[in-house]
Write a protein that holds these residues in place. Sequence first.
Motif, short mmCIF file in Angstrom:
data_model
loop_
_atom_site.label_atom_id
_atom_site.label_comp_id
_atom_site.label_asym_id
_atom_site.label_seq_id
_atom_site.Cartn_x
_atom_site.Cartn_y
_atom_site.Cartn_z
N ARG A 80 13.39 -0.20 -3.08
CA ARG A 80 11.88 0.32 -3.34
C ARG A 80 11.98 1.85 -2.97
N GLN A 84 2.09 -4.56 -3.80
CA GLN A 84 3.17 -4.64 -4.74
C GLN A 84 4.30 -5.10 -3.74
N ILE A 85 4.50 -4.77 -2.59
CA ILE A 85 5.54 -5.19 -1.57
C ILE A 85 5.14 -6.68 -1.51
N ARG A 139 11.30 4.61 -5.52
CA ARG A 139 9.88 5.18 -5.31
C ARG A 139 9.75 6.18 -4.43
N GLU A 141 6.21 3.46 3.95
CA GLU A 141 6.98 2.49 3.23
C GLU A 141 7.62 1.44 4.05
N MET A 150 5.51 -0.87 5.79
CA MET A 150 4.95 -2.02 4.92
C MET A 150 5.79 -3.09 4.64
N GLY A 151 7.00 -2.80 4.85
CA GLY A 151 8.15 -3.76 4.68
C GLY A 151 8.60 -3.56 3.57
N ALA A 152 8.55 -2.50 2.97
CA ALA A 152 9.32 -1.95 1.57
C ALA A 152 10.80 -2.56 1.58
N SER A 153 11.36 -2.60 0.46
CA SER A 153 13.08 -3.18 0.41
C SER A 153 13.56 -1.68 0.32
N ALA A 185 0.63 0.11 -3.05
CA ALA A 185 2.12 -0.19 -2.61
C ALA A 185 2.23 -1.56 -1.72
N PRO A 186 1.34 -1.48 -0.62
CA PRO A 186 1.41 -2.93 0.20
C PRO A 186 1.27 -4.05 -0.72
#
Lengths: 324, 274, 561
Positions: free
Chosen positions: B179, C410-411, B183, B170, B173-176, C407-408
Amino acid sequence: MNALAGILAFVVQKLATALTQLFVVATLVFSIMYIMPGDPVLLLLGSESSPSPETIAAMRSRLGLDQPVLTQYVSWLTDVVRFDLGNSILGGYSVGQVVADNLPRTLELGLAAIVIASLIGVPVGIAAALNRGTLVDTALTSMTTIGISVPVYILGALLIILFSLQLGWLPSSGYMDIGRNAPEHFRRLVLPAFTLGFGLAASIARMTRSSMLEILNRDFIRALRAKGMSERRIIWQHALRNASIPVVTIIGLQLGNLMGGTVLVEAMFNWPGLSTLLVDAVSSRDYPVVQGSVLAIAALFIFINLAVELIYGLLDPRIRRRRT
Amino acid sequence: MTLFLLRMRPAVAASALLLAAVVAIAIIGPALAPYNPYEIQHLKVNQPSSPQHWLGTDEFGRDLLSRLLIGIRPTVMVAMGATVIAAAFGTFLGIVGAYGPRLVSFGIMRSVDILLAFPPILLALLAVGFWQSGVVSLMAVIGVVYTPHFARIAQSSTLQVMQQEYVQAERSMGASPLRIVFRAILPNILSPLMVQATLTIAAAILLESGLSFLGLGIVPPEPSWGQMIGTARSYLSINPMYLVWPALCLAMTVLAINIIGDYLRDLLDPRLRQ
Amino acid sequence: MLSVEGLSIGFQSQDGVVPTVQNVSFNLSAGEVLGLVGESGSGKTLTSLGVIGLLPPNASVTAGRVVFEGVDLLSLNQAEMRKLRGRRISMIFQDPVASLDPVFTCGDQIIEAIQLHEKIGRGEAYRRAVALLEREHVKDPARVMRSYPHELSGGQCQRIMIAMAVASRPQLIIADEPTTALDVTVQRQVLDILERLNEEVGAAILLITHDLGVVYEIADRVIVMNGGRLLEEATRDEIFRRPQHDYTKALLDAMPALGKRRDRLPVIERGGATDAPRAMASAAPPAPREPGPPILEVRDLSKTFLIKSGMLAQTQRYQAVDNVSLSIARHTTLGLVGESGCGKTSLSRLIMRLTEPDSGQILFNGTDIAQLSERRLFPVRRNIAMVFQNPFGSLNPRLSVQEAISAPMQIHGGVADRPRRVADLLDAVGLPRNAGQKYPHEFSGGQRQRIAIARALALNPSLVICDEAVSALDVSVQAQVLNLLKDLQAEFALTYLFISHDLSVVEHISDTIAVMRAGRIVETGPADAIFAAPQEEYTRILLAAVPRIGIEREDRQERLQ
């Protein structure tokens, strides 16, 4: 690093942690006086209907309450180090003396409970693990679930009904000084110690069972079998030693509950320990006694915890080197 | 739901039914009470069970069954409320303690360590002893006392989950952070927290009844089981059943919760699944 | 000496006994090394546990005989069996650290093993233990004897296991994947020890492994198992030159081998349809694209970790990545090889900015991303994707495959029809479309790795970092995933940074190679050149350590000189 230095460093480190905890506790206990509602001075002068401002001021300065908070704090800490805990507001007696009288009684009760709990819990846990899935296991495991569910004051009451009121074997409550009548001292210890230790015994049994089962599944047990070692020796020499590590941990974790249990057990059996002192002081808002007994209970707790951690380190060579 | 119950172990099913009954009585208990639980009858003091009073009477001649029935409510309210408070604050603090900025998490976890060093009953005793007692303050105090336990579990589970590659994935992928928390972390630490919640409900019931037993909990004439046990202690030799009834109710309830807790732990333990 | 006749083993389950090993027969004569080869689930470990009588409680022998020196072991009771174990038959396990009791010193454990079968004093046993370790060329045996298992490396622990296994000069040693958990150079040393002990002590060895290379190195004869059945038995030379069974042939083909580069690896057809390679790729793989200008350039990248082992312990500096520079041309694959702890994973984490670098530059398409804030880095992230090692850990168990692959998107947003994109990606990695509704635990390891690859490709990245992406997979599944990666590279114009400890795999997939050791890149260059003529000593040692089918070890070492 050689082994001895490693152990020494481990001990010093644990000791330092314990002293830090004690210092923090002392600071928190100091602040009780400020968190506590109501002016202690008015409480102290309680009987006089309307004390004059002069009387109040005089009392304030006698108690040192007119000093800046920091000065009070420093003098509190110095007093604590010298084991001077002040005097009771209501009784006027020395708190340090009362605490010194009551502390060994609570310690004795707690240690007796831990010993009883280990003597019951460990064999029960091993028996359940070795008979896994059989009726013996189910019966023992159900017993332990009941054991952790029965509150100490219910168990205590049931034991009193059975052993004191019905059978008349043991006294229902009270304390006897060991110097005055040693057999009676221990007769009076039996019921409260057993009451206090029962829940811990159940926790120890559960943990012994699950960690024995876990250890017996490990690779090194299979390797020992492949070496041709007998099952009995594998269990008693290798599995038990490894399984004892989480069991000691659970004793450490349950220490809080055990100390909490003393509050109820002492009340139940009129045992004149620290908890009795505390409960009475809280009810009467006698703040030096509250401070003194809280400090003593916390100190007791911290040092038993320290002992547990040291045993833990001795049992598990991995802990000595790693972790904080 | 019925099917679900049938497939469980008998002890678990029985415990679930018992707890459902306890909650139901907490809600409608007063309507079931055969007598006015506050009515004092000096001529019927400390009676054993009889056709009129199935479980006998207490030291003021009040009907024990009626008092037992309405005594559930404060216990259930305090236990549930305290658990909700502890779970909400504890989980939040625990996640921040594992995932938050270094200084903040250090501060949180050190405080948690220190609070954990005190037996819960001691903290509760001090708090309740100095302030007024009652359902709401007991709820708050017990909730706060058990917050560190939740925080500790949430923190260690979060640290464990953060080691997992899916959290790294995650992040890559650069998820905040939000998130990642909602998640990736929260769904995966739910199991240990649920187990902790059942343990906390049981512990909160014991703590409330313990305080009431000491006379520092629910204030008379309002009854609670622990308080009844505390009072009954003085009448052990005259009327032992006065103590036995509330003790039995309390022990059965806690036992049922612990059985459910064990079941949940087995059910949610990833090592036992598959 | 040992003869297994019609051995069948079954697992007890609710629906009765599930046969897991069926009718396995083989012989082993004194002093012989027999290789037992199979992939996971082939029943090879269970067979060996059946021989030594250590089956898990829910498994049992349903038929057959195990005759050891004229005695049927299955007819012996526990006490009689115990007398044989450790003395006449001993065993070495896969995970040496876990196979030692963590709370006793290694010395105590060797002494205990010796005293179990011989009535000698502790001092005598101690001297014997030291002698055993010395024979295995263990440095400073006295210190090793004092140490606890967690203080030693995997290789050292395995030597201790071996010392215990040979302490009483057994007739038979069962070695279950003895080198799988070890680095290739350590594997080399352990195999040497086993081989020498076989010669000196004269013990027969039953070597269980999934690695055909290891078998080639030391086995005299080989048996191949799959699905609980014995498929083929032959001498070493026969089986590698003229394998008879289709499975054996396929297994040999599917294994990437040093010095034999092929565009595609033949794939073993397995029972499950979902493991089959995707349809379109089989016919004619798209032609590889021409290399372009560098897409990623790393310059002088460094990272030091501070390690504090205790409150009073001194902080130690650990230079994980030391002044590393490398460059990857567009549409090519850079293979980064090194043994465990060499810093290759730290390097990949630095490039992904999962760890903050101390110094150096990471130029992605010419922009330095080493010091960008997370906000400025965000748009760059959609162009770099990562595939992780552990197919069981890299997918969130609580998200469906559909959610995981989305997921990617959504991000980063920007994809209008996400379900359609997910369906296309599932097609691309050869998974059925209904896979989207399922959860990760419903898939096998290879399938999960396909899901992870689909997720990595969701936003059409230009660079994909594969960190040990095929290391956890069986040979046949590994071949499928490697083929898939090659196909996808051509189809989607991808650039790979492929990190692995497995030199054969790296040679198979890479255009250029970087060899890493102790945080530094020791050698870098075109794959062909490095494998043909390594310049650095370390690369030579590394290459010489890899077992190669068809080339005897002595020849191999000479060729590399």
